[in-house]
Design a protein around this motif. Sequence first.
Motif, mmCIF file in Angstrom:
data_model
loop_
_atom_site.group_PDB
_atom_site.id
_atom_site.type_symbol
_atom_site.label_atom_id
_atom_site.label_comp_id
_atom_site.label_asym_id
_atom_site.label_seq_id
_atom_site.Cartn_x
_atom_site.Cartn_y
_atom_site.Cartn_z
ATOM 1 N N UNK A 250 34.092 24.431 42.859
ATOM 2 C CA UNK A 250 34.070 25.596 43.729
ATOM 3 C C UNK A 250 32.670 26.125 43.949
ATOM 4 N N UNK A 251 32.534 26.748 45.077
ATOM 5 C CA UNK A 251 31.380 27.589 45.322
ATOM 6 C C UNK A 251 31.936 29.012 45.427
ATOM 7 N N UNK A 252 31.042 29.989 45.437
ATOM 8 C CA UNK A 252 31.527 31.369 45.539
ATOM 9 C C UNK A 252 30.942 32.022 46.780
ATOM 10 N N UNK A 287 36.207 25.903 47.955
ATOM 11 C CA UNK A 287 35.746 24.533 47.697
ATOM 12 C C UNK A 287 34.534 24.194 48.547
ATOM 13 N N UNK A 288 34.479 24.741 49.764
ATOM 14 C CA UNK A 288 33.391 24.395 50.670
ATOM 15 C C UNK A 288 32.993 25.663 51.427
ATOM 16 N N UNK A 311 26.863 35.698 51.550
ATOM 17 C CA UNK A 311 26.110 34.594 50.958
ATOM 18 C C UNK A 311 27.091 33.670 50.229
ATOM 19 N N UNK A 312 26.593 32.476 49.916
ATOM 20 C CA UNK A 312 27.426 31.544 49.137
ATOM 21 C C UNK A 312 26.572 31.032 47.981
ATOM 22 N N UNK A 313 27.184 30.919 46.805
ATOM 23 C CA UNK A 313 26.436 30.411 45.643
ATOM 24 C C UNK A 313 27.241 29.318 44.952
ATOM 25 N N UNK A 314 26.497 28.435 44.281
ATOM 26 C CA UNK A 314 27.170 27.402 43.476
ATOM 27 C C UNK A 314 27.688 28.085 42.215
ATOM 28 N N UNK A 318 29.396 32.593 34.731
ATOM 29 C CA UNK A 318 30.193 33.785 35.032
ATOM 30 C C UNK A 318 31.475 33.384 35.762
ATOM 31 N N UNK A 319 31.310 32.488 36.749
ATOM 32 C CA UNK A 319 32.482 32.002 37.500
ATOM 33 C C UNK A 319 33.415 31.218 36.577
ATOM 34 N N UNK A 320 32.821 30.455 35.646
ATOM 35 C CA UNK A 320 33.645 29.686 34.705
ATOM 36 C C UNK A 320 34.487 30.651 33.884
#
Length: 336
Positions: A250-252, A287-288, A311-314, A318-320
């Motif tokens: 995933x990206x955020x 996912x994209x 914005x989008x981040x990898x 924190x996301x995990x």
Amino acid sequence: MTGRPSPTTDTAAGGRGTRRALPYAVHTRGLTKTYPGGQDAVRGVDLTVATGEMFAFLGPNGAGKSTTVSMLCALKRPSAGDAWVAGANVLTESHLVRRRVGVLFQHSALEPDLTCAQSLQLHARLHGLSRSDARSRTGQVLSAARLAEHRHARVRTLSGGMRRRLDIARALLHEPRVLFLDEPTAGLDPPARARLWQHLRRLREDERITVFVTTHYLEEAEYCDRLAIIDHGRIVAHGTPAGLKSALGQETVRLRTSDNRRAAALLRTDHGRTAFDGGEEVTVPVTDSAEWLPRLCATLGAHGIHIHRATATVPTLDDVFFHHTGRPFDPESGTP
Ligand SMILES: Nc1ncnc2c1ncn2[C@@H]1O[C@H](COP(=O)(O)OP(=O)(O)OP(=O)(O)O)[C@@H](O)[C@H]1O
């Protein structure tokens, strides 16, 4: 647990010259600690740490990190489960475990009014070293700590970072195989924290030891080969930092809008996404991001919600944490 073969069985007597390469420095099965009064601090932890690894044990305050470390160092008795550390069982061979581990807790064990050398020699003697061995080992660990020129300085005159290095030197006096550090960077400013991590990496190479570090700083877990995340006494994820992040696939997408609360609710209902309103911004795992960003913005625009920033981040750790617990990482939030 008595009589069961250890996954890290080691028949060598100990000491650096006789060390055998063990597959695991730490192996636990269902490790559990319930304190008197019913506090379930650690609930069935299964953990393996490979020999020579730099391993991070990450979790918010009260998650069970210190209790786990105390059990692994044979300082607290598990209520249930098994654990082996450096080839010895924490319940049936606790004396061996204590001989083979070095431990650094959050409060310094050093005497502030002694000099660095005096304090270390005192601890070396407490470990049973002869006077001359204590002197020579003190010299070695002071050099490894890059503190040789401060050997005659009183402990209380050292900076916070130097003091931590001296604490680590103390934990290495008896040549442990596994070094446990419980929040070693607590109270240090960011540059001192970065220097301490550099020091730990160097020590791991020079002393050929396994390093097990507890932390509630997500960025510190990134310095390690592998990590486990503990929350409310349970392991919620473990793996390499890169592996854990890429497993999210995933990206955020991060959106600052005129109405974050409504935006998050809309994205959940209209797109079936896990959208979280963090106050400052709405975060949405996708996912994209190239595909999703315009779609999410179009939905919000159609409902009259203005987007100030998108914005989008990898993925981050924190996301995990969010993925596995359903809430953002807050160092203060772990107490059950
Ligand atoms: N001696 C004790 N008696 C009863 N409860 C305890 C005891 N020590 C710890 N606890 C509780 O067990 C839980 C886990 O505590 P522990 O200190 O292991 O967490 P931690 O992750 O190391 O937290 P911190 O980051 O704040 O050091 C907490 O809820 C704590 O209040």
